[in-house]
Each structure stands twice: as C-alpha cells, then as structure tokens.
Design a protein around this motif. Sequence first.
Motif, short mmCIF file in Angstrom:
data_model
loop_
_atom_site.label_atom_id
_atom_site.label_comp_id
_atom_site.label_asym_id
_atom_site.label_seq_id
_atom_site.Cartn_x
_atom_site.Cartn_y
_atom_site.Cartn_z
N GLY A 1 -9.32 -59.89 -0.32
CA GLY A 1 -10.53 -59.42 -0.97
C GLY A 1 -10.54 -57.91 -1.05
N GLU B 1 -13.31 -64.71 3.14
CA GLU B 1 -12.41 -63.85 2.35
C GLU B 1 -11.25 -64.73 1.84
N PHE C 1 -11.87 -49.00 3.24
CA PHE C 1 -12.06 -50.05 2.23
C PHE C 1 -13.08 -49.53 1.21
N TRP D 1 -10.41 -66.94 12.68
CA TRP D 1 -10.34 -66.20 11.40
C TRP D 1 -9.13 -66.71 10.61
O1 9MR Z 1 -13.91 -55.91 2.96
C1 9MR Z 1 -13.16 -55.80 4.14
C2 9MR Z 1 -12.26 -56.99 4.29
O2 9MR Z 1 -11.33 -57.04 3.23
C3 9MR Z 1 -11.59 -56.98 5.64
O3 9MR Z 1 -10.90 -58.19 5.87
C4 9MR Z 1 -12.61 -56.80 6.74
C5 9MR Z 1 -11.99 -56.73 8.11
O4 9MR Z 1 -11.13 -55.67 8.22
O5 9MR Z 1 -13.38 -55.65 6.51
C6 9MR Z 1 -14.09 -55.69 5.31
O6 9MR Z 1 -14.81 -54.51 5.18
C7 9MR Z 1 -16.00 -54.48 5.93
C8 9MR Z 1 -15.87 -53.51 7.08
O7 9MR Z 1 -14.87 -53.94 7.96
C9 9MR Z 1 -17.21 -53.37 7.77
N1 9MR Z 1 -18.23 -52.98 6.84
C10 9MR Z 1 -18.41 -53.94 5.75
C11 9MR Z 1 -17.13 -54.10 4.97
C12 9MR Z 1 -17.30 -55.18 3.89
O8 9MR Z 1 -17.87 -54.69 2.76
#
Ligand code: 9MR
Length: 540
Positions: free
Chosen positions: A150, A522, A224, A409
């Motif tokens: 994602g 995800e 991210f 997970w």
């Molecule tokens: O969107 C991110 C996802 O792809 C990852 O698997 C996940 C874990 O690393 O983290 C997501 O991002 C989140 C972040 O870790 C915490 N704040 C919210 C983000 C999602 O929008």
Amino acid sequence: MATRGITVNQIGYPPDARKTFICTGEGGTFEIVREADGRIVYRGETELPVYDEASGITVSRGDFTACTEEGGYFVRLHGETSASFAIANNPYAELHTGLLKSFYYFRCGMELEEPYAGPWKHAACHTAEGIVYGEPDRKHGSSGGWHDAGDYGKYTGPGAKAAADLLLAYEFAPQAFQRPVPLPETDGLAPDVLHECRYELEWLLKMQDERTGGAFHKLTTKQFPALDVMPEDDRAELYFMPVSAAATGCFAGVMALAARVYRPFDEAFASRCLAAAERAWEWLEGHPASPENPGFKNPADIATGEYGDPVDLDERYWAAGELFRTTGEAVYHEAFRKLAAETFPKYELGWADMGGYGTIAYLFGEKAKADGTLHASLEAGLLGVAERLARRCAEDGYLTSLRPEDYIWGSNMVLLNRAMLLLIAAKVSGEARYQALALEHVHYLLGRNVLDYSYVTGFGHRAVRHPHHRPSVGDGVEEPVPGLVSGGPNRGLNDDCMQEHLQGKAPAACFIDDELSYAGNEVTIYWNSPAVFVVSHFVK
Ligand code: 9MR
Ligand code: G3I
Ligand code: ZN
C-alpha cells in the motif's frame, strides 16, 4: 452486506474436489440450490459441530462433494442462504489471471495505460534517480519494479520473495500460464508471467551496488506519503539504503533462479542474472555470517518499512542451493552442505525466513549430483512439516493449518505459504491429499472463514473493498484495484483502527475492512505471490 453464517468459497469448486461449506452454530439439514431455477439438487446433514478455537465459536460443516454438475448454486439451511458460488470445470482461471495482473498494477516507473489498467490507469511514477544514503553526491537510476504494498517503497527481500514465487509457480505449474493476461509486453513467445517478473528483476538488478556486488536493502523515501497520494505525486527524494547480507543473499537466490528459468527464452538476460548472482555470492563470501551482525536497521531519519532480519544464514542457504541447482558447480554444493548443517528454519517461505527456497532448490535439482543423505533428510523434514500441517487442518474448524497464534500481521501469507509447502510436499511424495489440503486454504482465502470475506479484491460476492493501498484510496475510482490479497486477521491489532474496533475479538476475527487498518488490510506483492503459486496448481 451483512456477514453470513453459512460460508463458502465465493468463487466456487471444481467438480471433482471435496466440497464443504462451514456454518456457525449447530447446523442441521441443508440444501444445495441451483440458482438458475431454484431446484434443490442435493440434501444433506451437517457433521457434528466442533469448537473452533481461532474463531472463538462452534461451527458445523456440510459436505456436498457429491454435487458435480456445473452451474451456479447456494447453500440453504434453516431458511438462511450462503453467498452464491459455481461448480465449474476451471473455476479459478479468472482469479488466477487477476492475481497475476495485480503485479502490473503494482508497477512503478511507467505509465499504466487505459487499455491495460482500465479505470485504474495512472501516470509514470518514481522515475528520478535515487541517492545512496550517506553519500549525497552518489546517484543512480532506480526506476522500475513493483511497489511493495500500500506504500510506494521498494524493498529487496520482499521483491525477491515475490519474484521467486512467480518463477516457481511457472516452473511447477506451467499449464496455468498459457493464457495472456494481457500485458503491454505480451508477445506470444514467452509467457506473461515471465514478462511481469522481468519487470521486477530489471529493477532488482539496479539494487546491486556496482562497487561491491552487495545488494542495497531497500529504496524508499524518508517517510511514507499520506494515504491518498497517487504514486506520480509522491515526489520526495528516494534513497538506496545500505547493503545488507540478508538482501544480498536473497538477491543471489532469485537471480540464480531467474538465470535458469529465462535461459530458454533469453540467453543474454539469463547470463546477466547469473553474473549478478555470482557477484553477490562473492560479496557474501567476503562478509561471512556473524551472530553479532544485527542486520539492517532503519537510520533515525528513515520511517519506511524496516524489514529487519538478523539471521542471514537462510538467505545464504537459498543462494548456495539455487546457484548449485542452476550451475551444478561443486563450490556451491560445498557451501550449501555447510550451511545446511547450521540451525535455522529450512521450510519457511517468508520475507525474513527464506530457508524453504533453498530446500526446494536442492530437492528439485539434479538428484544424481546431490548428497544422498542430505537430500533424504531434507525430504523427510519437508514431509514431516506437511504431516504436522495436515494434522492441524484436521483440528481446525475452517480446515486450515492456522492455529490461533498464527493470526499475525500478514496472516494470509502464513496461510498461503503453508499451502505452498503442502503443494511442494505433494510433488515430492506423490500424495494427493496434501494437494487437497492446499485447496482448503484457498477456500478460506475466498470466503470460507468466520468473517465471510473474500480477502481478494474484486473476486467473490463479499470481497474486501477498502484496502490500505494508496492508489485505491487516491484514484477516485469506487472499486479498489482488483486482484489484491489483503493481509488478513491480525490478533496483534497493530494499528489504531484495529485497536479501536476489534478489542476482545478472537484471532481469526481480528480484521476490519477499513483503509486505515494497515496492520490487517494492507496489500503486498509477497502476499499476492504465494496466492499465484497456489492457485496455479488448480488451474487448467
Ligand atoms: O501506510 C503505511 C503502511 O504502508 C505500512 O505498512 C505501515 C507500517 O509501517 O505504516 C503505514 O503508515 C502509517 C504510519 O506507520 C503511522 N501513521 C499512519 C500511517 C498510515 O497512513
Ligand atoms: O513472528 C512473530 C511471532 O512469532 C509472534 O508471535 C508475533 C507476535 O506479535 O509476532 C510475529 O512477528 C510479526 C511479524 O510481522 C511476522 O512476520 C510482528 O509482530 C509484526 O510487527 C511484523 O509485521 C511486519 C510489519 O511490516 C511491521 O514491521 C509484517 O510482517 C510486514 O509484512 C510489514 O511490512 C510492511 C512494510 O513494513 C512496509 N510496507 C508495507 C508492508 C505491509 O504491511
Ligand atoms: Zn512508483
């Protein structure tokens, strides 16, 4: 759409397969009803109810294996009905193409054009050079490959697992890849799975540090991007993160595998892959495994996926096994035998524990060249794992090998990797029952689970619709990108959304179809890839 108490594989069942639905509670007399005319084609009794620990409820199973006529059906019991499903000669062909097509949607660095992408088209993304972390003046081409998930990161280990699964799927079940997807590269000469995989392999080749031969651990931005950012709008700088032994090991493994698979189609490409694998192997020789090496860790200013892995023996073992299988050279055999004597998991196919790929390479390589004792012991070990999985399936209310503690997970990868192992065990032993058990795992994925969800977007009457997948969130198209495998239930409830909505749920029910749930909903390339491998075995 409300959850149904009667669950089925929402796509369907082949005529000659065992066919079971699973319902919550006591069960009773059930009917299989033909959709076309409402005719009852079969009447039966459910089996004795069993308590399903993972779901925290009692369930009953109804067997309708006797129904073999092709058509659309549903189950009726106490006036309730199941989702409709098909009994069909080749029920998973479209699903299989959809699962493979997902990799095209994951592509980075090129425009996804309407004739192939339909409403999910988008402009080219991430075409800039990447900066070698800590060396601001050193830049390299970094485009291509598949986004990991994602998010838009590209990580060597996960990419190697995903590509390996597709190449192995083709090696083990070539009959499943005869139909074109189609893809922009479709040429009727090489099967599309090899075109798709090459897109990733060409990128992976860019992950080899030309100065040392080691593989960079990952290529990502520092943070991210927000959840609704389309790939082409994610313009932060990309960094090649430091070389790691784990990344270098699986890079060598997948390149040696690719060298073998592509040889009949493209000699020059196969040679490039082999040379890259050999160079990575040299790096590994120069950097022996050490218990003191913690593996890759995110530097303080990097927040993207770490994919940390302190044990790199398994990646080295895969590299040695695959190089031996592809080249037949004694040095790799010797290295493999040495590594096989070490203690680490030899039957795992994850992004961290990759020993299973080494074992597969050795077991399916030229037997005459192998060490008979080692070959026999790896074979016995594999069959021992398969037997344990088979016992678990028999204990599980939903007929899968997942125990309550396996709902972590990415539990759908646990599910699908187990099905992969069962299929490999079926090949090794000739035991058809392992293949049948693998199919029970597919039924779970496609809806026969306590939540009545098909975990594949766009496939099944009650498929997940809100994956944590930036393009699906940001593209303004109502339907999510199709063919994506969701991570699945996660008892760890590792995100705020799960924490808020799922407290106290049983492990298999720890899932919410919400785009904010990144620890459950995800999608990733390495959850899709074992799905392709597994479903390939049930496609004509
Ligand atoms: O969107 C991110 C996802 O792809 C990852 O698997 C996940 C874990 O690393 O983290 C997501 O991002 C989140 C972040 O870790 C915490 N704040 C919210 C983000 C999602 O929008
Ligand atoms: O294996 C242990 C198990 O023994 C233990 O009982 C259980 C208890 O929590 O944990 C298990 O480990 C989990 C591990 O995944 C299993 O693979 C960890 O808790 C869990 O945190 C870890 O999650 C990983 C996650 O990143 C966070 O690091 C996922 O596997 C991994 O797929 C996921 O990958 C992310 C990338 O970082 C970024 N891109 C998206 C991708 C998918 O969400
Ligand atoms: Zn991209």
